[in-house]
Design a protein around this motif. Structure first.
Motif, short mmCIF file in Angstrom:
data_model
loop_
_atom_site.label_atom_id
_atom_site.label_comp_id
_atom_site.label_asym_id
_atom_site.label_seq_id
_atom_site.Cartn_x
_atom_site.Cartn_y
_atom_site.Cartn_z
N SER A 211 33.34 44.20 31.79
CA SER A 211 34.36 42.95 31.60
C SER A 211 33.61 42.24 32.90
CB SER A 211 35.67 43.39 32.09
OG SER A 211 35.81 43.96 33.36
N THR B 32 35.25 41.29 35.42
CA THR B 32 35.84 41.96 36.57
C THR B 32 34.92 42.92 37.14
OG1 THR B 32 37.94 40.76 36.39
CG2 THR B 32 37.90 42.61 37.85
N ARG C 218 31.67 42.30 38.74
CA ARG C 218 31.85 41.50 40.04
C ARG C 218 31.92 42.52 40.98
NH1 ARG C 218 35.80 40.36 43.26
NH2 ARG C 218 37.27 40.73 41.75
N GLY D 42 38.44 47.25 36.53
CA GLY D 42 38.08 45.75 35.89
C GLY D 42 38.91 45.76 34.66
N VAL E 133 42.55 44.96 35.46
CA VAL E 133 42.68 43.43 35.97
C VAL E 133 42.61 42.65 34.79
CG1 VAL E 133 41.56 41.75 37.15
CG2 VAL E 133 41.69 43.93 38.37
N GLU E 134 41.59 42.75 33.89
CA GLU E 134 41.37 41.90 32.78
C GLU E 134 42.90 42.20 31.78
OE1 GLU E 134 38.81 40.10 31.98
OE2 GLU E 134 37.74 40.49 33.51
N ALA F 193 44.63 40.14 40.58
CA ALA F 193 43.40 39.70 41.04
C ALA F 193 43.06 38.42 42.22
CB ALA F 193 42.28 39.41 39.94
N GLY G 22 43.80 40.36 45.43
CA GLY G 22 42.58 40.25 45.32
C GLY G 22 41.69 40.76 46.30
N ASN H 32 39.12 44.33 46.23
CA ASN H 32 37.67 44.43 46.56
C ASN H 32 37.59 45.52 47.68
OD1 ASN H 32 37.39 42.15 45.13
ND2 ASN H 32 37.49 40.87 46.61
#
Length: 478
Positions: free
Chosen positions: A13, A15, A18, A442, A445-446, A452, A457, A461
């Motif tokens: 994904s 996310t 990233r 991720g 999150v999706e 996020a 968020g 991270n």
């Protein structure tokens, strides 16, 4: 269709991509448990061939080759380095869905820059290219490989009677990567074989300078070595257990059992019974925990291996050659008793528990929650559920461990991955884990399960960064 082992390998994904590329990929490695040979680091060992570097001592690969019908002489026997390598190359295409397929190609790509599949057709070219690099590249040594993978700290596995001479040489050489010993006192509680135990006590006397005549002096000699390890930078202990031991005992019983074992080991005396062995091991686990707590160390319990089950091959090759399995023991009660005993003494150190049987995941994940915090030492994540170990350091095994910890505890406080390896090419296992971790998070999150944006968020991270690196750095006080 995704391409094999591309930049977004295991990342499904936006996310996940990233989180990995921006927050996990570039962090250094803290390998807080491994079985690297410190002498190789001290001498900055240059490997004679890719076969030595890749296949020497790697019982994961040996098991796969045996399963593929390869004769033992091409595995641990007298065949030439090329003959052994080509047998591994012939096995590789049969390893689809085995983590060895991923690890092998990650290692080729990250260490040698070879982005080609290993198989019988490519074997000669890859063999020659790897050997050329190992021969000509000044950075393709034990230390150079550690630098290549941005390793910051390595903790080896060492017996209390070890001189740690290699560690002393490393520390005095100016090598920028910390290489620290780990206290592994399994032999100091192994009275089931009195002859080997008595021989071990004799070695302990020699290195400690303390004559051992009873259990009290035995403890004094062990404490002497524990102090020595601490002076050499040790921050962890490690215990390889079949199961946990928390039987009741008295001081007089332990004294009698110790004397009985020493007598049986040096003459023809009666061996300790199984019940006596369990009592002695129960006492030793308390002693080791108390010593670790006094110094602020973290203790690690690796339990559940059924070892050396092939008696014929054990007689031929010895231990750690690929003839071990997941064992099954009901340890919940004894583990709880051990942790409670140390906690009641005010001497429960930071503890990491690694289970080999994945069916115990939920038990371990819930057990660690019983002993977090405390009146004096509110350490975040004090009791840890260790990462997927040995047969479980593959995608499903790591997912199961991460999910169990997430459901029952705080994944954010997890100290993350380790290699548990004898190979200087095993560091891509950290990349493997980080990619899986980012994909797991991720996905949530999706799906709208984790926010996020905003404060959350930033916490997301940082969570990835902490599990990949910062949690271990703080937990072990490196």
């Amino acid at each position: 269709m995704k391409f094999f082992l591309d930049d977004d390998f295991l990342l499904d994904s936006p996310t996940a991509k990233r989180l990995y590329h921006e927050h996990a990929a570039t962090l250094p490695i803290i390998d807080y448990h491994c079985h690297l040979n410190p002498e190789m680091i001290a001498s900055d060992h240059r490997f004679g061939s890719i076969t030595e570097l890749w296949l020497g001592g790697d019982h994961y690969k040996w098991r796969a080759m045996r399963a593929n019908g390869v004769e033992e002489r091409f595995i641990t026997g007298t065949a030439s380095p090329w003959e052994k390598f080509v047998k591994w190359a012939e096995t590789m295409p049969y390893c689809f869905r085995n983590p060895l397929y991923h690890w092998t190609h990650l290692e080729l790509k990250t260490a040698f820059g070879i982005d080609r599949r290993l198989n019988p057709e490519s074997a000669k070219e890859i063999y020659e290219e790897c050997n050329r690099r190992l021969r000509e590249d000044p950075d393709m040594t034990a230390r150079g490989l550690m630098r290549r993978y941005k390793v910051e700290v390595v903790c080896t596995t060492d017996d209390p009677v070890d001189s740690l001479a290699a560690h002393r040489r490393i520390a005095g050489s100016g090598f920028e990567i910390k290489v620290l010993p780990t206290w592994r006192p399994d032999k100091a509680m192994a009275i089931g074989n009195p002859k080997e135990f008595a021989d071990y006590v004799a070695r302990l006397e020699e290195v400690s300078g303390i004559a051992v005549s009873d259990f009290s002096s035995f403890e004094k000699a062990l404490r002497n070595r524990h102090d020595f390890f601490a002076a050499m930078g040790c921050r962890l202990s490690d215990h390889g257990l079949t199961e946990f031991y928390a039987d009741d005992y008295s001081d007089s019983e332990i004294e009698e059992i110790f004397n009985k074992a020493m007598t049986a080991g040096t003459s023809r005396g009666e061996r300790p019974t199984e019940a006596e062995v369990r009592k002695f091991k129960s006492r030793m686990l308390v002693l080791f925990g108390v010593m670790d707590a006094e110094k602020g160390w973290a203790q690690q319990y690796h339990y559940g291996a059924l070892r050396n089950v092939n008696s014929q091959m054990y007689a031929q090759l010895g231990p750690d050659t690929g003839y071990d399995s997941i064992g099954q023991w009901n340890v919940a009660e004894s583990l709880a008793r051990l942790l409670d005993r140390l906690n009641s003494l005010g001497c429960l150190p930071k503890t990491i528990i690694y289970n080999l049987d994945p069916s115990a995941n939920e038990m371990i994940a819930t057990m660690i929650g019983n002993f977090q915090g405390g009146a004096r030492d509110c350490v975040p994540g004090k009791i840890q559920f260790g990462s997927g170990w040995w047969f479980n350091d593959q995608l499903d095994g790591m997912r199961y461990q991460l999910n169990a910890l997430s459901r029952q505890g705080l994944l954010s406080r997890f100290v993350g991955m380790l290699t548990d390896s004898r190979s200087f090419l095993s560091y891509p296992r950290h990349e493997y884990f980080r990619r899986l971790l980012c994909n797991l998070i991720g996905k949530d999150v999706e799906a709208g399960l984790i926010p996020a944006g905003g404060y959350e968020g930033e916490r997301l991270n940082r969570m990835v960064e902490d599990i990949s690196y910062y949690n271990a750095k703080a937990y072990f006080a490196f």
